[in-house]
Scaffold this motif. Structure first.
Motif, short mmCIF file in Angstrom:
data_model
loop_
_atom_site.label_atom_id
_atom_site.label_comp_id
_atom_site.label_asym_id
_atom_site.label_seq_id
_atom_site.Cartn_x
_atom_site.Cartn_y
_atom_site.Cartn_z
N ILE A 183 0.86 -1.19 0.00
CA ILE A 183 0.00 0.00 0.00
C ILE A 183 0.89 1.23 0.00
N VAL A 184 0.86 2.01 -1.08
CA VAL A 184 1.74 3.18 -1.18
C VAL A 184 1.02 4.48 -0.83
N SER A 185 -0.29 4.46 -0.78
CA SER A 185 -1.03 5.64 -0.34
C SER A 185 -0.70 5.91 1.13
N ARG A 186 -0.23 7.12 1.42
CA ARG A 186 0.12 7.43 2.80
C ARG A 186 -1.11 7.31 3.71
N GLY A 187 -2.21 7.96 3.29
CA GLY A 187 -3.44 7.88 4.07
C GLY A 187 -3.96 6.46 4.15
N GLY A 188 -3.89 5.75 3.02
CA GLY A 188 -4.35 4.36 3.01
C GLY A 188 -3.55 3.47 3.94
N SER A 189 -2.23 3.66 3.96
CA SER A 189 -1.39 2.83 4.82
C SER A 189 -1.66 3.13 6.30
N LEU A 190 -1.90 4.41 6.62
CA LEU A 190 -2.20 4.77 8.01
C LEU A 190 -3.51 4.13 8.47
N LEU A 191 -4.53 4.19 7.61
CA LEU A 191 -5.82 3.61 7.99
C LEU A 191 -5.76 2.08 8.04
N TYR A 192 -5.03 1.48 7.11
CA TYR A 192 -4.87 0.02 7.15
C TYR A 192 -4.19 -0.38 8.45
N ALA A 193 -3.15 0.36 8.82
CA ALA A 193 -2.44 0.06 10.07
C ALA A 193 -3.38 0.22 11.26
N TRP A 194 -4.18 1.30 11.27
CA TRP A 194 -5.13 1.52 12.37
C TRP A 194 -6.12 0.36 12.46
N MET A 195 -6.63 -0.08 11.32
CA MET A 195 -7.57 -1.19 11.31
C MET A 195 -6.95 -2.47 11.86
N GLU A 196 -5.71 -2.74 11.44
CA GLU A 196 -5.03 -3.96 11.89
C GLU A 196 -4.69 -3.89 13.37
N LEU A 197 -4.19 -2.73 13.82
CA LEU A 197 -3.78 -2.59 15.22
C LEU A 197 -4.97 -2.67 16.17
N ASN A 198 -6.15 -2.18 15.71
CA ASN A 198 -7.32 -2.14 16.58
C ASN A 198 -8.34 -3.23 16.26
N ASN A 199 -8.08 -3.99 15.20
CA ASN A 199 -9.03 -5.04 14.78
C ASN A 199 -10.43 -4.45 14.60
N LYS A 200 -10.51 -3.33 13.90
CA LYS A 200 -11.78 -2.64 13.69
C LYS A 200 -11.95 -2.26 12.22
N GLU A 201 -13.18 -1.88 11.89
CA GLU A 201 -13.49 -1.40 10.56
C GLU A 201 -12.91 0.00 10.35
N ASN A 202 -12.62 0.34 9.10
CA ASN A 202 -12.20 1.69 8.74
C ASN A 202 -13.24 2.68 9.25
N PRO A 203 -12.86 3.62 10.13
CA PRO A 203 -13.86 4.52 10.71
C PRO A 203 -14.57 5.39 9.67
N PHE A 204 -13.89 5.73 8.59
CA PHE A 204 -14.53 6.56 7.56
C PHE A 204 -15.54 5.77 6.74
N TYR A 205 -15.37 4.46 6.69
CA TYR A 205 -16.38 3.61 6.03
C TYR A 205 -17.53 3.33 6.99
N GLU A 206 -17.19 2.97 8.22
CA GLU A 206 -18.23 2.61 9.19
C GLU A 206 -19.13 3.81 9.52
N TYR A 207 -18.54 4.99 9.59
CA TYR A 207 -19.32 6.19 9.95
C TYR A 207 -19.45 7.14 8.75
N PHE A 208 -19.64 6.55 7.58
CA PHE A 208 -19.72 7.36 6.36
C PHE A 208 -20.90 8.32 6.39
N ASP A 209 -22.00 7.92 6.98
CA ASP A 209 -23.17 8.81 7.06
C ASP A 209 -22.86 10.05 7.91
N GLU A 210 -22.14 9.85 9.01
CA GLU A 210 -21.76 10.99 9.85
C GLU A 210 -20.79 11.91 9.10
N LEU A 211 -19.90 11.31 8.33
CA LEU A 211 -18.98 12.08 7.51
C LEU A 211 -19.75 12.94 6.50
N LEU A 212 -20.77 12.36 5.89
CA LEU A 212 -21.59 13.09 4.92
C LEU A 212 -22.30 14.28 5.58
#
Length: 437
Positions: A183-212
């Motif tokens: 994964i060469v996207s800086r933002g993508g790599s950070l979020l992938y790492a966050w997901m792996e470290l916390n064993n959780k869904e991508n917060p921007f996907y899970e809370y996409f309605d709140e983001l909108l």
């Protein structure tokens, strides 16, 4: 009649002042423009709090726009140095500037940037989160990620890159498909790492309605980031990239239901012969939403010259329907760009965008070239300088090597084809060896 966003206004039949500005700039019928904004085929990123903005449109039938990446980092934290680049970029009439700051006085830089910029401003909020909270990535909460987005909205950011397409399902596709550059996207790599470290869904996907809801409040456009974009031509157009693109299409429809404007981000490193297919896939899977590409870089072997590799890809991409090019500088893959690197990247991207506009028949694009050709035929040097994409460089090159005769240059001298054809067509003699009469 009230409206929340440019898309909301367009759907209600309202012509906004930003639409009027874009219509004049692009010489496009304002009703056609409004209809395309309503359909999501054109976006006008215009945060309600960005008071200095001179609005631009991105999308179907409009000129290809370019974006310049700037910002402070841990190794290069000088705000004033980056603001000097901003001034130069604005002087060079770029349409967009992305603040990719990731360390230090990010809020100060962002606010000063927005206050001075007539160009639309983009950010990647996840970059800012670590420094904003002074916390390690793993410890940032889902709410805190969203709160950074809200802060950027309050400050006046016009569009934000959000890597919401890499959810747990697309991450599985990534894990099953071996890549050279992962994964060469800086933002993508950070979020992938966050997901792996916390064993959780991508917060921007899970809370996409709140983001909108946040984006709707400030009329921020979402640039749906390609977290799984290829970082080498070997990884181009692979399973992870396409799996994420399909999710981006689903998110696009959800955003449009809330009247939030969407841009789709694309590769990345792509072979020359795969560019057309990538544009077709994005336009099909994401319902003709504007397409924004980094380059694309068409070969991996040219560090120090990646403004050229990306301009080659950008011109081809634009000719096939890409709407927005992210510039690449000679410093790509090597360092934070200097002011001169930035200028080289801007010119290369402008050439690519204009070449693409000629190919796709954007009104007025070819006329510029016609004026230059006529000036060359007349040996009208002053006219050529004024029409040049980089007037300063054209004047400097001419001045550095003065010809014996003003109606030629030091390349051909009196053998100049333009000079001699003009004389012949006027019934005059050609005196290449003799002295002038």
């Amino acid at each position: 009649m009230n409206y929340t966003t440019q898309m909301d206004a367009a759907k209600k039949g309202i012509i906004t002042k930003e639409m009027e500005v874009v219509s004049r700039k692009e010489n496009i019928d304002i009703e056609i423009l409004r209809e395309r904004v309503a359909k999501g085929q054109i976006v006008i990123p215009a945060n309600k709090n960005h008071k200095s903005l001179d609005a631009e449109g991105v999308g179907k039938g409009l000129k290809t726009k370019i974006n310049v990446n700037l910002g402070i980092s841990r190794d290069c934290p000088n705000v004033d140095t980056e603001l000097d680049k901003v001034k130069t970029a604005l002087d060079m009439k770029v349409e967009a500037i992305m603040d990719l700051s990731s360390f230090g006085k990010t809020e100060e830089f962002r606010k000063r940037l927005i206050n001075m910029s007539t160009a639309m401003i983009g950010t990647v909020p996840v970059y800012d989160a670590v420094g904003f909270y002074d916390k390690e990535l793993k410890d940032i909460t889902e709410k805190e990620f969203l709160d950074v987005v809200r802060k950027h909205g309050e400050d006046g950011v016009d569009f934000i890159t959000i890597h919401a397409g890499m959810n747990r399902e697309t991450a599985k596709v990534f894990k099953k498909n071996e890549r050279i550059t992962n994964i060469v996207s800086r933002g993508g790599s950070l979020l992938y790492a966050w997901m792996e470290l916390n064993n959780k869904e991508n917060p921007f996907y899970e809370y996409f309605d709140e983001l909108l809801e946040i984006c709707q409040e400030y009329d921020m456009t979402i640039s749906l980031g390609d977290a799984l974009r290829p970082g080498s031509i070997e990884d181009g157009t692979d399973g992870p990239q396409i799996a994420e693109l399909m999710v981006l299409g689903e998110l696009t429809k959800r955003a449009w239901e809330k009247n939030v404007q969407i841009i789709i981000e694309g590769p990345g490193h792509i072979q020359l012969n795969e560019i057309e297919a990538n544009v077709l896939l994005e336009k099909k899977l994401c319902y003709e939403a504007p397409f924004y590409v980094l380059g694309p870089i068409v070969t991996d072997i040219a560090p120090g010259y990646d403004h050229i590799t990306s301009a080659i890809g950008g011109a081809i991409a634009a000719s096939h329907g890409v709407d927005f090019l992210c510039y690449v500088t000679p410093a790509e893959h090597l360092r934070l760009p200097t002011l001169e690197d930035m200028k080289e990247g801007i010119i290369a991207s402008k050439i690519a965008a204009h070449a693409g506009d000629i190919a796709k028949g954007v009104p007025g694009a070819k006329e510029w070239d016609l004026k230059m050709s006529r000036a060359r035929q007349k040996l009208d040097w002053e006219g050529m300088f004024k029409l040049a994409l980089d007037e300063e460089k054209a004047r400097r090159y001419r001045a550095e090597s003065n010809p014996e005769h003003e109606d030629s240059c030091t390349m051909c001298g009196k053998m100049c084809s333009m000079r001699n054809m003009n004389r012949v067509m006027e019934g005059k003699d050609i005196n290449i060896l003799r002295a002038e009469d």
